[in-house]
Design an enzyme around this catalytic site. Structure first.
Site, PDB file in Angstrom:
ATOM      1  N   PRO A   9      82.693  36.832 -73.898  1.00  0.00           N
ATOM      2  CA  PRO A   9      84.058  36.688 -73.428  1.00  0.00           C
ATOM      3  C   PRO A   9      84.645  35.300 -73.654  1.00  0.00           C
ATOM      4  O   PRO A   9      83.966  34.288 -73.475  1.00  0.00           O
ATOM      5  CB  PRO A   9      83.983  36.995 -71.929  1.00  0.00           C
ATOM      6  CG  PRO A   9      82.549  37.022 -71.581  1.00  0.00           C
ATOM      7  CD  PRO A   9      81.766  37.198 -72.825  1.00  0.00           C
ATOM      8  N   ASN A  10      85.887  35.317 -74.073  1.00  0.00           N
ATOM      9  CA  ASN A  10      86.729  34.136 -74.256  1.00  0.00           C
ATOM     10  C   ASN A  10      86.376  33.280 -75.466  1.00  0.00           C
ATOM     11  O   ASN A  10      87.086  32.317 -75.748  1.00  0.00           O
ATOM     12  CB  ASN A  10      86.763  33.273 -72.990  1.00  0.00           C
ATOM     13  CG  ASN A  10      87.326  34.030 -71.819  1.00  0.00           C
ATOM     14  OD1 ASN A  10      88.375  34.662 -71.940  1.00  0.00           O
ATOM     15  ND2 ASN A  10      86.631  34.008 -70.695  1.00  0.00           N
ATOM     16  N   ARG A  17      91.563  27.452 -75.296  1.00  0.00           N
ATOM     17  CA  ARG A  17      91.127  27.205 -73.915  1.00  0.00           C
ATOM     18  C   ARG A  17      90.324  25.914 -73.803  1.00  0.00           C
ATOM     19  O   ARG A  17      89.527  25.594 -74.675  1.00  0.00           O
ATOM     20  CB  ARG A  17      90.314  28.387 -73.398  1.00  0.00           C
ATOM     21  CG  ARG A  17      88.965  28.557 -74.097  1.00  0.00           C
ATOM     22  CD  ARG A  17      88.205  29.776 -73.623  1.00  0.00           C
ATOM     23  NE  ARG A  17      87.558  29.559 -72.363  1.00  0.00           N
ATOM     24  CZ  ARG A  17      86.228  29.619 -72.180  1.00  0.00           C
ATOM     25  NH1 ARG A  17      85.431  29.888 -73.188  1.00  0.00           N
ATOM     26  NH2 ARG A  17      85.709  29.413 -71.001  1.00  0.00           N
ATOM     27  N   TYR A  22      85.524  22.626 -75.166  1.00  0.00           N
ATOM     28  CA  TYR A  22      85.109  23.428 -76.319  1.00  0.00           C
ATOM     29  C   TYR A  22      85.649  22.936 -77.655  1.00  0.00           C
ATOM     30  O   TYR A  22      85.318  23.493 -78.687  1.00  0.00           O
ATOM     31  CB  TYR A  22      85.508  24.893 -76.103  1.00  0.00           C
ATOM     32  CG  TYR A  22      84.891  25.477 -74.865  1.00  0.00           C
ATOM     33  CD1 TYR A  22      83.536  25.754 -74.810  1.00  0.00           C
ATOM     34  CD2 TYR A  22      85.656  25.717 -73.727  1.00  0.00           C
ATOM     35  CE1 TYR A  22      82.950  26.266 -73.668  1.00  0.00           C
ATOM     36  CE2 TYR A  22      85.081  26.242 -72.575  1.00  0.00           C
ATOM     37  CZ  TYR A  22      83.736  26.505 -72.547  1.00  0.00           C
ATOM     38  OH  TYR A  22      83.164  27.009 -71.423  1.00  0.00           O
ATOM     39  N   ASN A  74      76.032  33.943 -77.994  1.00  0.00           N
ATOM     40  CA  ASN A  74      76.696  33.103 -77.009  1.00  0.00           C
ATOM     41  C   ASN A  74      77.291  34.076 -76.001  1.00  0.00           C
ATOM     42  O   ASN A  74      78.370  34.620 -76.235  1.00  0.00           O
ATOM     43  CB  ASN A  74      77.783  32.241 -77.652  1.00  0.00           C
ATOM     44  CG  ASN A  74      78.430  31.296 -76.654  1.00  0.00           C
ATOM     45  OD1 ASN A  74      78.378  31.525 -75.451  1.00  0.00           O
ATOM     46  ND2 ASN A  74      79.048  30.250 -77.164  1.00  0.00           N
ATOM     47  N   ALA A  77      80.382  33.569 -70.179  1.00  0.00           N
ATOM     48  CA  ALA A  77      80.134  33.604 -68.733  1.00  0.00           C
ATOM     49  C   ALA A  77      79.043  34.607 -68.355  1.00  0.00           C
ATOM     50  O   ALA A  77      78.394  34.447 -67.310  1.00  0.00           O
ATOM     51  CB  ALA A  77      81.426  33.924 -67.990  1.00  0.00           C
ATOM     52  N   GLU A  98      69.878  31.860 -77.967  1.00  0.00           N
ATOM     53  CA  GLU A  98      71.077  31.735 -77.138  1.00  0.00           C
ATOM     54  C   GLU A  98      71.744  30.408 -77.463  1.00  0.00           C
ATOM     55  O   GLU A  98      71.077  29.380 -77.533  1.00  0.00           O
ATOM     56  CB  GLU A  98      70.707  31.785 -75.658  1.00  0.00           C
ATOM     57  CG  GLU A  98      71.919  31.677 -74.747  1.00  0.00           C
ATOM     58  CD  GLU A  98      71.548  31.772 -73.287  1.00  0.00           C
ATOM     59  OE1 GLU A  98      71.248  32.898 -72.826  1.00  0.00           O
ATOM     60  OE2 GLU A  98      71.550  30.724 -72.611  1.00  0.00           O
ATOM     61  N   HIS A 100      75.195  27.751 -76.774  1.00  0.00           N
ATOM     62  CA  HIS A 100      76.363  27.354 -75.980  1.00  0.00           C
ATOM     63  C   HIS A 100      76.979  26.129 -76.626  1.00  0.00           C
ATOM     64  O   HIS A 100      76.271  25.191 -76.987  1.00  0.00           O
ATOM     65  CB  HIS A 100      75.974  27.047 -74.535  1.00  0.00           C
ATOM     66  CG  HIS A 100      75.430  28.246 -73.842  1.00  0.00           C
ATOM     67  ND1 HIS A 100      76.242  29.246 -73.369  1.00  0.00           N
ATOM     68  CD2 HIS A 100      74.160  28.618 -73.590  1.00  0.00           C
ATOM     69  CE1 HIS A 100      75.486  30.197 -72.840  1.00  0.00           C
ATOM     70  NE2 HIS A 100      74.219  29.840 -72.972  1.00  0.00           N
ATOM     71  N   ARG A 107      77.494  20.816 -66.398  1.00  0.00           N
ATOM     72  CA  ARG A 107      78.739  21.442 -65.953  1.00  0.00           C
ATOM     73  C   ARG A 107      78.589  21.908 -64.515  1.00  0.00           C
ATOM     74  O   ARG A 107      77.687  21.484 -63.812  1.00  0.00           O
ATOM     75  CB  ARG A 107      79.095  22.589 -66.902  1.00  0.00           C
ATOM     76  CG  ARG A 107      79.244  22.083 -68.328  1.00  0.00           C
ATOM     77  CD  ARG A 107      80.329  22.592 -69.194  1.00  0.00           C
ATOM     78  NE  ARG A 107      81.458  23.217 -68.608  1.00  0.00           N
ATOM     79  CZ  ARG A 107      81.998  24.339 -69.076  1.00  0.00           C
ATOM     80  NH1 ARG A 107      81.457  24.963 -70.109  1.00  0.00           N
ATOM     81  NH2 ARG A 107      83.081  24.856 -68.517  1.00  0.00           N
TER      82      ARG A 107
END
Length: 145
Positions: A9-10, A17, A22, A74, A77, A98, A100, A107
């Site tokens: 998502p996103n 965003r 990012y 990735n 969330a 994985e 990111h 964070r």
């Protein structure tokens, strides 16, 4: 080698965003970067993006049957709470990484825990978009290519 890159998502909103987290490069830039890596390495790289958990799970399961030899994911969330994606990753036998873009360990507290990483062979975070290329390199090394 056939590699599947899954973005959750996103991720399609890269460059839109939270640019301070990012970066300013958009999703098309990421796709072009990955396509170039595929050309340079002779890999077939498919990129799949969905904002829907079930679609991501379906694509992971399809990878089991379609000759995919490695997965880069990735989960966005979903990283922090999707045991369903964890279980889907754990159920397929090819190597998985994985990824990111940001450093999730620096964070918010909830982002520091990945429930999906234990189902993967490696986790890369905080290297920006080039982390995707590192993940592809890891899969190639893992396959001896």
């Amino acid at each position: 080698m056939k590699i599947l890159i899954i973005n959750g998502p996103n991720l399609n909103f890269l460059g839109i965003r939270e640019k301070n987290i990012y970066g300013t490069q958009d999703y098309d830039y990421l796709l072009q970067m990955i396509a170039k890596k595929g050309e340079e390495t002779g890999c077939t790289i498919e990129v799949f993006q969905s904002n829907h958990e079930g679609a991501i799970i379906d694509r992971i399961q399809d990878a089991y049957f379609d000759g995919t030899e490695g997965i880069v994911i990735n989960p966005g969330a979903y990283t922090h709470y999707s045991y369903a994606i964890h279980d889907a990753l754990a159920s397929v036998t090819m190597p998985k990484v994985e990824i990111h873009i940001s450093d999730i360990t620096n964070r918010e507290e909830f982002r520091k825990v990945s429930v999906t990483a234990p189902a993967c062979d490696k986790q890369i975070y905080g290297h920006g978009l080039p982390g995707y290329l590192e993940a592809v390199d890891f899969l190639l090394e893992r396959q001896g290519k």
